[in-house]
Enzyme design. Structure first.
Site, PDB file in Angstrom:
ATOM      1  N   GLU A   1       0.840  -1.188   0.000  1.00 48.28           N
ATOM      2  CA  GLU A   1       0.000   0.000   0.000  1.00 48.28           C
ATOM      3  C   GLU A   1       0.883   1.248   0.000  1.00 48.28           C
ATOM      4  OE1 GLU A   1      -3.135  -2.615   2.611  1.00 48.28           O
ATOM      5  OE2 GLU A   1      -2.349  -0.760   3.487  1.00 48.28           O
TER       6      GLU A   1
ATOM      7  N   GLU B   1      -4.522  -7.011   2.343  1.00 46.14           N
ATOM      8  CA  GLU B   1      -3.285  -7.661   2.798  1.00 46.14           C
ATOM      9  C   GLU B   1      -3.258  -9.163   2.552  1.00 46.14           C
ATOM     10  OE1 GLU B   1      -4.748  -5.270   4.331  1.00 46.14           O
ATOM     11  OE2 GLU B   1      -3.255  -3.794   4.971  1.00 46.14           O
TER      12      GLU B   1
ATOM     13  N   PHE C   1       2.104  -1.364   8.564  1.00 46.46           N
ATOM     14  CA  PHE C   1       2.449  -1.344   9.987  1.00 46.46           C
ATOM     15  C   PHE C   1       2.381  -2.800  10.459  1.00 46.46           C
ATOM     16  CE2 PHE C   1       2.024   3.080  11.736  1.00 46.46           C
ATOM     17  CZ  PHE C   1       1.588   3.739  10.604  1.00 46.46           C
TER      18      PHE C   1
ATOM     19  N   ASP D   1       1.446  -3.822  13.077  1.00 47.29           N
ATOM     20  CA  ASP D   1       0.197  -3.953  13.835  1.00 47.29           C
ATOM     21  C   ASP D   1      -0.937  -4.503  12.977  1.00 47.29           C
ATOM     22  OD1 ASP D   1       0.863  -1.529  16.231  1.00 47.29           O
ATOM     23  OD2 ASP D   1       1.799  -1.384  14.269  1.00 47.29           O
ATOM     24  N   PHE D   2      -0.831  -4.397  11.648  1.00 51.27           N
ATOM     25  CA  PHE D   2      -1.897  -4.848  10.763  1.00 51.27           C
ATOM     26  C   PHE D   2      -1.831  -6.345  10.481  1.00 51.27           C
ATOM     27  CE2 PHE D   2      -2.487  -0.601  10.789  1.00 51.27           C
ATOM     28  CZ  PHE D   2      -2.172   0.174   9.682  1.00 51.27           C
TER      29      PHE D   2
ATOM     30  N   HIS E   1      -0.810   1.252  16.315  1.00 44.79           N
ATOM     31  CA  HIS E   1       0.172   1.716  15.325  1.00 44.79           C
ATOM     32  C   HIS E   1       1.545   1.903  15.929  1.00 44.79           C
ATOM     33  CE1 HIS E   1      -3.584   2.730  13.278  1.00 44.79           C
ATOM     34  NE2 HIS E   1      -2.912   2.799  12.156  1.00 44.79           N
TER      35      HIS E   1
END
Lengths: 340, 334, 316
Positions: free
Chosen positions: A34, A65, A88, A90-91, A134
């Protein structure tokens, strides 16, 4: 030893340079993720690549993703060498199956017949108030699961070398770049985020730690931005008469256990600094390694400075207190010298 | 579309082979798990998902495949692997956990990987669809006219990966054919209880590609639809979605009491067994006669038996080999 | 007054999405179409609808969508098999119930099956198929209004058509538009998209706006009422026809002959299958095609001609 031309680069520019050089050399290397193209990556990891290599090899993806990381796996199986960015770390929750169940296991399931040379890049780390979803590092979790190498460079030289190694590695490599070490103009200024980087391509071996600062009284084993904190803390400890050795692990998978043991055998004291959550992670693993390999050399129980098992808080004083800081490292280091 | 005789015969032979393989695996799977079913015991431990009844989907694709075409499949993979020509000996050996298996015994029945032909499968619902998208990206990059086929069930069409993969394939105009094997049940949950719309082929237009419903579990119908879809992808016209109404003759897994499907449903399915139906048609059309059929059966049964023999006489891998092949070029330390 | 309703969830999804530019009419779209129909029917006066409870729940969905503007609707008590048989049985049941009209939502194949169940049905075919050679393509709400009116003036609203009785090894079938022998011996997906497959056949329509074999016939000139056209394909001559959506094709013709109701044609046994209304279906050997009277089809102009203003129709 050949003379190489070196110049100062930020970690971010070193990463982008590594990718560009490998893309130039090997037509099979491409980048996907992205905002990696037109934007150059939210954290600049792919800056300049689109202009140089075009949309065929630098692909801006939809917010899918599972789709595009799985596609990276499929492309790698079929002869390409993808660099795919999870914006990130975190994703990971929305796509972890493709990472740990698919990308990481296909080589094993196939008895070694099918290779998956994917580099999964991802931004990690907090300290700038991006709050609980994040700001995480999560390397403990990725390192815990079999089948993927995990590298976390702390400086520009290692960042470029590890990226080149990762791209050339036939295995899946999770390349975690800490936002605080990138040297981004819009983040808090960090002098350690800039350094001398050779112009030519070179490799930093994956699985090999580096002694960032030699010392004799205590080993501070750490990774990522915490290396910078540890180096700052080491200077302070020096002024208090404590000689700290800072061991930059650089890779978590494979973990350079020999380097940990060797350093502890020398210093007899171990402090682990881990920005990831305290429990069940990297800090525990490093301490276990030291205990297993250098028990008789330890003069004091190993100790650790970590982020507590809480979601990383937003408010600045809360976050600063929660994340490993120079003060906490100095304090822990000093206590360690007194203990035992 | 006129279908050449050799394709008809080849499809039939392959159906016979697939059915025999599934039947024999089933027999061997149960043989040594009794008296009380112990899933961990016997020659084939673990779960087993067999594709009896779904042969038409696999054989209908077969005559259109080219070397290098990629297939990603599911936890019910055998019919597709056999149709694509995966080495039957190595496949059987992998199912039996032997070192001569496709994965040296490390993958098992749900994780069969072959390089040539280009085949992979997964135990996670929907996991193969994005991989097919990636394979198609690689084909395009290298200028190959290969096609990637992603197989999945009607249950998987409700998983996020389905939606993401179709969107990506259409967005980037990739040579992918998405094939939904609708056998009406996701384990015990019927499609009417899982899917808000009637047919998954209807979803295709939501993702910018054509969707086709093949309403009969008939190899010739599948052959026609796959032929068009694969040709379309190969000439660069992009992806499509094919939905085939097929029949899962047996339970979801071996050992499944299958009590959630009525006896009437099961008997209707059995009445329309595609292998019997196709055989009958081939006789009626005089493509094959009884003697041909008998000799096909002999040949296919022998091939299957040979593969099983190979598997059962192959050695198990040495235990410490468990540490190998995690990474290329490196052995994990204990 | 009773109106029968059969909606086919399976039309417009076959291989012609790939062999041409046929669009998908998904179940949601059809449900919407039927909902609009129902709205028109209800507004047209006191009418009850009896419907096939199709396997996809399409009509149920339409009733939900229509909400307060749906007329009273009951489902036929039938075992649903999710095959063409559903259409045939439902149609036959509507005949027994003396429905004033039989609305059929689908393509040519759906209409065919309905006609098989009720040969001279007062048919209202609503287009939702690939080739809609006979179906009405106007706004369904308007069609619904017309239906409500037509059941009250049937003699003026429905016009007779010609159909084909096809007799072969399998027994007897009906075709509404065309029965054509094709070379292929395998039913497969059923659809036809290659004119080179055609051997010979009979077609009942020459409508210039039709798609499929009727389009081929239209290129050969107008067809008299109560007549069908026997065409032998192949040969040096060719005509241009709209063979399918997005498919303009040159179709080879050897000769053709118009034949009246009552006449029959025997097909040469060399061909493989006979396609009925565009779908490969029955073996061709010893196949006899007889021209017969078919269903009566709703004529919108004639129906609306029986009243000047819409508000006249809710007199009841």
């Amino acid at each position: 030893m050949t003379t190489q031309t070196e110049r100062k680069l930020t970690t971010q520019k070193a990463i982008a340079e590594a990718i560009a050089q490998e893309m130039e050399e090997d037509d099979r290397v491409f980048v996907m993720g992205e905002d990696v193209g037109v934007y150059g990556g939210i954290f600049g990891a792919t800056e300049g690549l689109l202009d140089r290599f075009g949309t065929g090899r630098v692909i801006d993806t939809p917010i899918s993703e599972t789709g595009f990381i799985g596609a990276a796996v499929g492309a790698a199986i079929n002869g390409m060498r993808p660099i795919v960015e999870l914006m990130f770390v975190d994703f990971f929750g929305v796509c972890m199956d493709q990472i740990y169940n698919n990308m990481a296991k296909i080589h094993y399931f196939s008895g070694g017949n099918v290779k998956v040379p994917v580099v999964l890049t991802t931004a990690v780390g907090g300290g700038y108030s991006d709050a609980g979803q994040h700001s995480q590092t999560l390397w403990g979790m990725f390192a815990h699961l079999p089948g993927m190498k995990v590298v976390v460079p702390s400086n520009p030289y290692d960042a470029k070398g590890l990226m080149i190694s990762a791209i050339r590695d036939d295995n899946p490599v999770v390349y975690m770049f800490h936002k605080g070490v990138l040297g981004l103009g819009w983040m808090t200024n960090n002098p350690r985020a800039t350094g001398m980087v050779p112009e030519s391509a070179y490799e930093v071996p994956i699985g090999q730690a580096a002694v960032a600062r030699e010392g004799t009284d205590v080993t501070i084993a750490t990774i990522g931005l915490s290396v910078h904190r540890a180096l700052d803390a080491a200077e302070e400890l020096e002024s208090k008469g404590v000689s700290a050795e800072v061991l930059d692990l650089r890779s978590l998978v494979p973990l350079d256990r020999d380097a940990i043991v060797e350093s502890v055998e020398k210093t007899h004291r171990l402090l682990v600094v881990d920005e990831d959550y305290h429990s069940f992670g990297m800090s525990g693993e490093v301490i276990a390694t030291a205990t297993e390999g250098a028990f008789d050399y330890l003069d004091a129980p190993p100790t650790r400075v970590t982020t507590p098992d809480v979601p990383i808080p937003y408010s600045h004083p809360l976050e600063t207190w929660a994340l490993p800081s120079v003060e906490r490292i100095v304090e822990a280091g000093s206590r360690l010298l007194v203990a035992g | 579309m006129a279908i050449p005789r050799e394709h008809l015969v080849d499809m039939y032979e392959t159906m016979v082979k697939i059915r025999r393989f599934e039947e024999r695996i089933r027999e061997l799977y149960f043989a040594d798990k009794l008296p009380a079913f112990d899933i961990a015991a016997g020659l084939i431990p673990g779960e087993m998902h067999l594709a009896a009844g779904q042969e038409p989907v696999a054989v209908g694709m077969r005559p259109h495949l080219q070397e290098g075409d990629a297939i990603t499949a599911t936890h019910r993979p055998h019919h597709l692997a056999i149709a694509q020509g995966v080495d039957l000996n190595k496949m059987a050996a992998e199912i039996f956990g032997r070192e001569t298996g496709l994965g040296k015994g490390k993958g098992g029945h749900m994780h069969l990987f072959s390089v040539e032909p280009n085949f992979g499968c997964s135990g996670i619902i929907g996991e193969g669809m994005p991989v097919a998208v990636g394979a198609a990206m690689a084909f395009r990059h290298f200028g190959k006219d290969n096609v990637a086929l992603a197989f999945f069930g009607e249950g998987a069409a409700n998983q996020g990966a389905f939606h993401e993969s179709l969107n990506l394939a259409a967005l980037w105009n990739l040579p992918v054919v998405f094939v939904c094997e609708d056998n009406a049940y996701a384990i015990s949950v019927p499609k009417t209880a899982s899917t808000a719309i009637a047919d998954n082929s209807d979803r295709a237009s939501a993702y910018g590609m054509p969707g086709v419903l093949v309403a009969t579990n008939d190899p010739v119908a599948v052959y026609e639809a796959m032929g068009e879809a694969i040709a379309r992808a190969r000439r660069g016209d992009g992806p499509s979605l094919i939905e085939v109404k097929t029949d899962r003759l047996w339970g979801h897994f071996e050992g499944d009491a299958d009590a959630y499907r009525s006896d009437e449903f099961k008997s209707e399915m059995s009445d329309r067994d595609p292998l019997t139906a196709f055989g009958k048609r081939l006789l009626e059309e005089e493509v094959l006669n009884e003697a041909d059929m008998a000799s096909i059966q002999d040949a296919m049964y022998a091939e299957v038996e040979g593969a099983l023999e190979f598997a059962m006489t192959s050695p198990y891998p040495a235990p410490e080999k468990a540490l190998e092949d995690v990474f290329a070029g490196r052995v994990v330390q204990l | 007054m009773l109106v029968g309703l059969i909606a086919n969830p399976y039309s417009s999804k076959d291989i012609r999405r790939l062999t041409g530019l046929a669009r998908v009419v998904d179940v949601e779209e059809k449900a919407n179409l039927v909902a609009r129909l129902l709205a028109g029917i209800r507004a047209g006066g006191d009418t009850t609808v009896v419907a096939l409870d199709d396997s996809a729940g399409l009509v149920r969905r339409a009733v939900d969508l229509a909400g307060g503007v749906a007329p009273p609707l009951e489902f036929l008590d039938l075992d649903v098999e999710a095959t063409e048989e559903d259409t045939r049985s439902a149609s036959e049941r509507c005949s027994k119930l003396n429905a004033g009209a039989l609305v059929v939502v689908g393509g040519d194949g759906t209409v065919r099956a309905a006609a098989e169940g009720w040969r001279d049905a007062p048919l209202v075919p609503v287009a939702a198929g690939t080739n809609n050679a006979i179906a009405l393509t106007e706004e369904p709400t308007v069609i619904g209004l017309a239906v409500a009116q037509a059941i009250r003036t049937p003699g003026e609203s429905f016009v007779p058509t010609v159909a084909l009785e096809v007799e072969a090894r399998h027994g007897r079938s009906l075709a509404v538009i065309d029965a054509v022998a094709v070379r292929d011996r395998w039913v497969g997906t059923g659809a036809i998209w290659d004119p080179k497959q055609l051997v010979q056949g009979v077609v009942t329509s020459s409508r210039r706006t039709a798609v499929g074999i009727a389009s081929v016939s239209a290129a050969l000139g107008p067809l008299a009422r109560d007549h069908a056209r026997h065409i032998i394909f192949g040969g040096p001559r060719s005509v241009r026809a709209v063979f399918g959506p997005g498919l303009v094709r040159d179709v080879s013709i050897t000769s053709f002959q118009d034949i009246p109701v009552g006449a029959a044609v025997k097909l040469s046994p060399a061909a493989g299958l006979v396609a009925l209304d565009g779908e490969r279906r029955v073996p061709a050997s010893e196949c006899m095609i007889r021209v017969v009277t078919g269903p009566r089809i709703l004529d919108l102009d004639r129906t609306f001609g029986t009243f000047d203003r819409f508000d006249q129709i809710s007199q009841e």
